[in-house]
Design a protein around this motif. Structure first.
Motif, PDB file in Angstrom:
ATOM      1  N   ARG A   1     -15.364  -3.694   7.766  1.00 50.01           N
ATOM      2  CA  ARG A   1     -13.715  -3.531   8.031  1.00 50.01           C
ATOM      3  C   ARG A   1     -13.929  -4.704   8.470  1.00 50.01           C
ATOM      4  O   ARG A   1     -12.938  -5.407   9.669  1.00 50.01           O
ATOM      5  N   ASP A   2     -13.627  -5.103   7.264  1.00 52.54           N
ATOM      6  CA  ASP A   2     -12.814  -6.953   7.053  1.00 52.54           C
ATOM      7  C   ASP A   2     -11.921  -6.968   6.186  1.00 52.54           C
ATOM      8  O   ASP A   2     -11.965  -8.494   5.837  1.00 52.54           O
ATOM      9  N   GLU A   3     -11.057  -6.271   5.928  1.00 53.27           N
ATOM     10  CA  GLU A   3     -10.182  -7.202   4.947  1.00 53.27           C
ATOM     11  C   GLU A   3      -8.047  -6.173   5.632  1.00 53.27           C
ATOM     12  O   GLU A   3      -8.494  -4.772   6.548  1.00 53.27           O
ATOM     13  N   ILE A   4      -7.456  -7.054   5.548  1.00 52.94           N
ATOM     14  CA  ILE A   4      -6.171  -6.221   5.932  1.00 52.94           C
ATOM     15  C   ILE A   4      -5.323  -6.117   4.845  1.00 52.94           C
ATOM     16  O   ILE A   4      -4.640  -7.505   3.552  1.00 52.94           O
ATOM     17  N   ILE A   5      -4.871  -5.667   4.075  1.00 53.93           N
ATOM     18  CA  ILE A   5      -3.288  -5.403   3.474  1.00 53.93           C
ATOM     19  C   ILE A   5      -2.064  -5.743   3.958  1.00 53.93           C
ATOM     20  O   ILE A   5      -0.989  -5.040   5.420  1.00 53.93           O
ATOM     21  N   THR A   6      -1.593  -6.552   3.158  1.00 52.07           N
ATOM     22  CA  THR A   6      -0.323  -6.272   3.774  1.00 52.07           C
ATOM     23  C   THR A   6       0.894  -7.267   2.504  1.00 52.07           C
ATOM     24  O   THR A   6       0.886  -6.121   1.290  1.00 52.07           O
ATOM     25  N   THR A   7       2.070  -6.921   2.293  1.00 56.20           N
ATOM     26  CA  THR A   7       3.025  -7.227   1.484  1.00 56.20           C
ATOM     27  C   THR A   7       3.330  -9.081   0.909  1.00 56.20           C
ATOM     28  O   THR A   7       3.207  -8.930   2.366  1.00 56.20           O
ATOM     29  N   ILE A   8       3.820  -8.827   0.058  1.00 59.26           N
ATOM     30  CA  ILE A   8       4.059 -10.549  -0.424  1.00 59.26           C
ATOM     31  C   ILE A   8       5.826 -11.282  -0.009  1.00 59.26           C
ATOM     32  O   ILE A   8       5.849 -11.882   0.491  1.00 59.26           O
TER      33      ILE A   8
ATOM     34  N   PHE B   1       9.950  -2.467  -4.657  1.00 54.47           N
ATOM     35  CA  PHE B   1       9.224  -2.007  -3.907  1.00 54.47           C
ATOM     36  C   PHE B   1       7.546  -2.034  -3.562  1.00 54.47           C
ATOM     37  O   PHE B   1       7.186  -2.864  -5.003  1.00 54.47           O
ATOM     38  N   PRO B   2       6.769  -2.189  -2.705  1.00 54.66           N
ATOM     39  CA  PRO B   2       5.303  -2.690  -2.447  1.00 54.66           C
ATOM     40  C   PRO B   2       5.313  -1.207  -3.682  1.00 54.66           C
ATOM     41  O   PRO B   2       5.382   0.041  -3.700  1.00 54.66           O
ATOM     42  N   SER B   3       3.850  -1.460  -4.496  1.00 51.67           N
ATOM     43  CA  SER B   3       3.491  -0.617  -5.044  1.00 51.67           C
ATOM     44  C   SER B   3       2.279   0.352  -4.639  1.00 51.67           C
ATOM     45  O   SER B   3       0.821  -0.316  -4.411  1.00 51.67           O
ATOM     46  N   LEU B   4       2.603   1.227  -4.131  1.00 51.43           N
ATOM     47  CA  LEU B   4       1.755   2.284  -4.018  1.00 51.43           C
ATOM     48  C   LEU B   4       0.487   2.921  -4.475  1.00 51.43           C
ATOM     49  O   LEU B   4      -0.325   2.954  -4.348  1.00 51.43           O
ATOM     50  N   GLU B   5       0.577   2.652  -5.639  1.00 57.45           N
ATOM     51  CA  GLU B   5      -0.671   2.927  -6.480  1.00 57.45           C
ATOM     52  C   GLU B   5      -1.743   1.780  -6.348  1.00 57.45           C
ATOM     53  O   GLU B   5      -2.677   1.829  -6.366  1.00 57.45           O
ATOM     54  N   LYS B   6      -1.318   0.491  -6.531  1.00 56.30           N
ATOM     55  CA  LYS B   6      -1.889  -0.861  -6.014  1.00 56.30           C
ATOM     56  C   LYS B   6      -2.186  -0.821  -4.681  1.00 56.30           C
ATOM     57  O   LYS B   6      -3.747  -1.053  -4.849  1.00 56.30           O
ATOM     58  N   LEU B   7      -2.217   0.141  -4.024  1.00 55.73           N
ATOM     59  CA  LEU B   7      -2.590   0.726  -2.051  1.00 55.73           C
ATOM     60  C   LEU B   7      -3.600   1.119  -2.600  1.00 55.73           C
ATOM     61  O   LEU B   7      -4.888   1.190  -1.729  1.00 55.73           O
ATOM     62  N   LYS B   8      -3.459   1.914  -3.330  1.00 56.25           N
ATOM     63  CA  LYS B   8      -4.900   3.537  -3.644  1.00 56.25           C
ATOM     64  C   LYS B   8      -5.546   2.621  -4.435  1.00 56.25           C
ATOM     65  O   LYS B   8      -6.800   3.288  -3.855  1.00 56.25           O
ATOM     66  N   GLU B   9      -5.846   1.601  -5.002  1.00 51.96           N
ATOM     67  CA  GLU B   9      -6.499   0.764  -5.844  1.00 51.96           C
ATOM     68  C   GLU B   9      -7.560   0.131  -4.492  1.00 51.96           C
ATOM     69  O   GLU B   9      -8.483  -0.243  -4.696  1.00 51.96           O
ATOM     70  N   VAL B  10      -6.711  -0.998  -3.515  1.00 52.71           N
ATOM     71  CA  VAL B  10      -7.977  -1.358  -2.800  1.00 52.71           C
ATOM     72  C   VAL B  10      -7.779  -0.697  -0.944  1.00 52.71           C
ATOM     73  O   VAL B  10      -8.773  -1.478  -1.112  1.00 52.71           O
ATOM     74  N   VAL B  11      -7.256   0.120  -0.891  1.00 56.65           N
ATOM     75  CA  VAL B  11      -7.801   0.617   0.191  1.00 56.65           C
ATOM     76  C   VAL B  11      -9.391   1.178   0.392  1.00 56.65           C
ATOM     77  O   VAL B  11      -9.736   1.863  -0.668  1.00 56.65           O
ATOM     78  N   SER B  12      -9.902   0.687   0.918  1.00 61.75           N
ATOM     79  CA  SER B  12     -11.634   1.555   0.986  1.00 61.75           C
ATOM     80  C   SER B  12     -12.186   1.539   2.817  1.00 61.75           C
ATOM     81  O   SER B  12     -11.549   1.422   3.351  1.00 61.75           O
TER      82      SER B  12
ATOM     83  N   THR C   1      -3.108  -8.944  -0.947  1.00 56.51           N
ATOM     84  CA  THR C   1      -2.187  -8.797  -1.038  1.00 56.51           C
ATOM     85  C   THR C   1      -1.226  -8.373  -1.772  1.00 56.51           C
ATOM     86  O   THR C   1      -1.509  -7.794  -3.060  1.00 56.51           O
ATOM     87  N   LEU C   2       0.200  -6.947  -1.425  1.00 46.57           N
ATOM     88  CA  LEU C   2       0.494  -5.878  -2.207  1.00 46.57           C
ATOM     89  C   LEU C   2       1.697  -6.948  -2.611  1.00 46.57           C
ATOM     90  O   LEU C   2       3.046  -7.147  -1.995  1.00 46.57           O
ATOM     91  N   HIS C   3       2.193  -6.647  -3.893  1.00 48.01           N
ATOM     92  CA  HIS C   3       3.114  -7.551  -4.938  1.00 48.01           C
ATOM     93  C   HIS C   3       3.671  -6.191  -5.345  1.00 48.01           C
ATOM     94  O   HIS C   3       3.776  -5.022  -5.006  1.00 48.01           O
ATOM     95  N   PRO C   4       5.852  -6.489  -5.316  1.00 45.65           N
ATOM     96  CA  PRO C   4       6.469  -5.467  -5.831  1.00 45.65           C
ATOM     97  C   PRO C   4       6.476  -5.398  -7.183  1.00 45.65           C
ATOM     98  O   PRO C   4       6.646  -5.886  -7.738  1.00 45.65           O
ATOM     99  N   ASP C   5       6.712  -3.437  -7.520  1.00 50.74           N
ATOM    100  CA  ASP C   5       7.757  -2.884  -8.474  1.00 50.74           C
ATOM    101  C   ASP C   5       8.463  -3.710  -9.228  1.00 50.74           C
ATOM    102  O   ASP C   5       9.710  -4.601  -8.510  1.00 50.74           O
ATOM    103  N   LYS C   6       9.057  -3.493  -9.952  1.00 49.39           N
ATOM    104  CA  LYS C   6      10.471  -3.072 -11.089  1.00 49.39           C
ATOM    105  C   LYS C   6      11.286  -3.819 -10.550  1.00 49.39           C
ATOM    106  O   LYS C   6      12.047  -3.852  -9.910  1.00 49.39           O
ATOM    107  N   GLU C   7      11.544  -2.543  -8.901  1.00 47.67           N
ATOM    108  CA  GLU C   7      12.648  -2.719  -8.065  1.00 47.67           C
ATOM    109  C   GLU C   7      12.182  -3.086  -6.780  1.00 47.67           C
ATOM    110  O   GLU C   7      13.330  -2.568  -6.094  1.00 47.67           O
TER     111      GLU C   7
END
Length: 524
Positions: A183-190, A217-228, A209-215
């Motif tokens: 476990r060598d990754e930390i997820i955060t937001t811009i 907010f951090p992208s929930l879909e992007k989180l699902k892609e990068v979590v592992s 780093t998660l970037h925001p959507d057009k509104e």
């Protein structure tokens, strides 16, 4: 009696400017402030002369090179410097709000100057500091209630140090389970504070780093892609530095927990959340509060302050030791935490900051804390709806949904007049007002970030708004006036250079200045 109405919307301000030398340049050989007498014979016979008992290894070979200066000149020096400084007791401190900072009750300043607090020593026996330990323990209980978590350490001296401690806990937690290398990754937001990524990187983690959507907010879909299975943890501020609160935060923490990661929460600024939402219900395993922000204690120029670090019961054993515990009769320091990450600073934290925060909480009570949050949000939204009507100003992302602060933008002003946010910042000092831009990088173009907190009245907010309106008007009608600012302040425009980015040019002490600037041999 009718109220006095000021004719001018913008205050007529001019700050004192003394061109004051640094104190080392005021040195005059032989000049003294206070003569400290040697111990007399009776004192020497009773306790010694106070000098001979010092081990030879600790005795200086030569006197320290301190400036010699009279008491009167010392007083004048620091009073002049104080007149060249803006601060929360001097002006409307909406730029950065709690950061630099909101109103601090003066009675609390009197409390911390009591000799019973000022003269404590961290190595005193527990039996002699029961009152202080009780205050620390009671503040722990308050923080548990405010956050929903189970135990707090007040050892970290600020938010960044608390983030470092939490990243250390994440590291040790996974190492104890044999997953430290995996476990060598930390997820955060811009839009979370840069210290979140920085402290995790110092612990050796790769940062996602998660970037925001057009509104915004951090992208929930992007989180699902990068979590592992490589995910060690997720760290976030909510609301983020934009002032936008993510209502789906519990979905974020659940996704990370399902992948085996730890979730920790940057609540350095909880000014809009007190009594309304808690870390526990959002699914966090850890959080920290900056007592020197939300809980009305001074920021102290970057320290000493306190990042109050809270954890769930499952992580209590990882806290920096010692923590204060109560057995029903005595308050004790518990150094025996099975998996403690060790100390993140010496001794037990900044007692004066702890006392200020405890006194503030006790004076307000639960209902008062909630009123603080509600008033802060009300003030911020009043400011928001006024500022977005100013020509050239905007607030990117979701419309009308802000909590305790807003990251605004002057992009339209810059495009139409050439005036940048830095130009506006300098001009604001001409009105005696503080103004903050943003962390780098400037994701929001030409940013300025304001947070009124609960401390300011409608008339205070209006004064600040009028100053921004005046500068906007100047920018469109006479941009050169704004470009050449400031005129009434002690600051000036910096010549482009690399002094801030080049460590070889940093002079953080008088000795370094002598070596790097005054000594031509060193420069060669």
């Amino acid at each position: 009696m009718k109220p006095i109405i000021r004719k001018e919307k913008v205050r007529d301000f001019h700050q004192a400017k003394w061109n004051e030398p640094i104190i080392f340049e005021l040195h005059t050989a032989g000049e003294k402030g206070v003569e400290i007498p040697l111990a007399n014979e009776n004192v020497i016979n009773e306790v010694g002369d106070g000098i001979s008992a010092i081990p030879k290894s600790m005795v200086r070979l030569e006197k320290p090179k301190l400036p010699e200066i009279s008491q009167a000149r010392v007083l004048r020096h620091y009073l002049r410097l104080s007149q060249e400084t803006l601060g929360s007791d001097f002006n409307v401190e909406i730029g950065q709000g709690t950061c630099t900072m909101k109103y601090i009750p003066k009675i609390n300043e009197m409390l911390v100057r009591n000799p019973k607090i000022m003269e404590l020593h961290p190595l005193q026996a527990e039996s002699t500091v029961q009152g202080t330990l009780e205050i620390i323990h009671n503040l722990d209980l308050c923080m548990r209630e405010i956050s929903g978590l189970d135990a707090f350490s007040f050892q970290p001296s600020g938010g960044t140090q608390a983030l470092f401690a939490m990243a250390s806990i994440v590291r040790k937690y996974h190492e104890d389970r044999g997953e430290g290398d995996q476990r060598d990754e930390i997820i955060t937001t811009i839009f979370s504070h840069p210290s979140q990524a920085a402290t995790a990187a110092v612990k050796g983690y790769k940062i996602i780093t998660l970037h925001p959507d057009k509104e915004g907010f951090p992208s929930l879909e992007k989180l699902k892609e990068v979590v592992s299975e490589r995910t060690a943890g997720f760290v976030v501020a909510n609301p983020e530095d934009t002032g936008i609160y993510n209502p789906k935060i519990k979905e974020f923490t659940k996704i990370v927990h399902d992948a085996g990661g730890i979730c920790y929460y940057d609540q350095a600024n909880a000014n809009g959340l007190l009594g309304i939402t808690r870390a526990k219900e959002a699914g966090f395993d850890m959080c920290f509060f900056n007592l020197h922000k939300t809980f009305a204690a001074p920021h102290m120029c970057g320290g000493p302050a306190t990042g109050a670090l809270g954890v769930t019961e499952a992580l209590k054993q990882y806290l920096p030791a010692p923590i204060v515990e109560f057995d029903g009769e005595n308050y004790t320091l518990n150094f025996d935490l099975a998996s403690s990450i060790g100390k993140v600073r010496v001794f037990h934290g900044v007692t004066q900051t702890i006392l200020r925060a405890y006194a503030w909480i006790r004076s307000l009570g639960a209902d008062g804390l909630k009123e603080v949050a509600e008033t802060a949000v009300l003030n911020n939204n009043y400011l928001y709806h006024k500022i977005i009507k100013i020509r050239g100003a905007s607030a990117p992302y979701v419309v009308g949904q802000r909590l305790e602060q807003v990251r605004y933008s002057w992009k339209k002003l810059t495009d139409e007049t050439g005036i940048t946010t830095e130009d506006v910042q300098r001009r604001m000092t001409d009105f005696g007002l503080h103004y903050w831009t943003s962390h780098h990088p400037y994701i929001v173009p030409q940013p300025f970030t304001l947070e009124p907190t609960e401390s300011y009245s409608k008339s205070d907010l209006d004064e600040y708004i009028h100053a921004l309106e005046e500068i906007s008007k100047e920018a469109y009608e006479n941009p050169t006036l704004v470009k050449n600012a400031p005129y009434n302040s002690t600051i000036h425009q910096l010549v482009e250079n690399d002094y801030l980015d080049n460590p070889e040019k940093w002079c953080i002490t008088w000795r370094l200045y002598q070596k790097k600037v005054l000594n031509p041999v060193y420069n060669q």
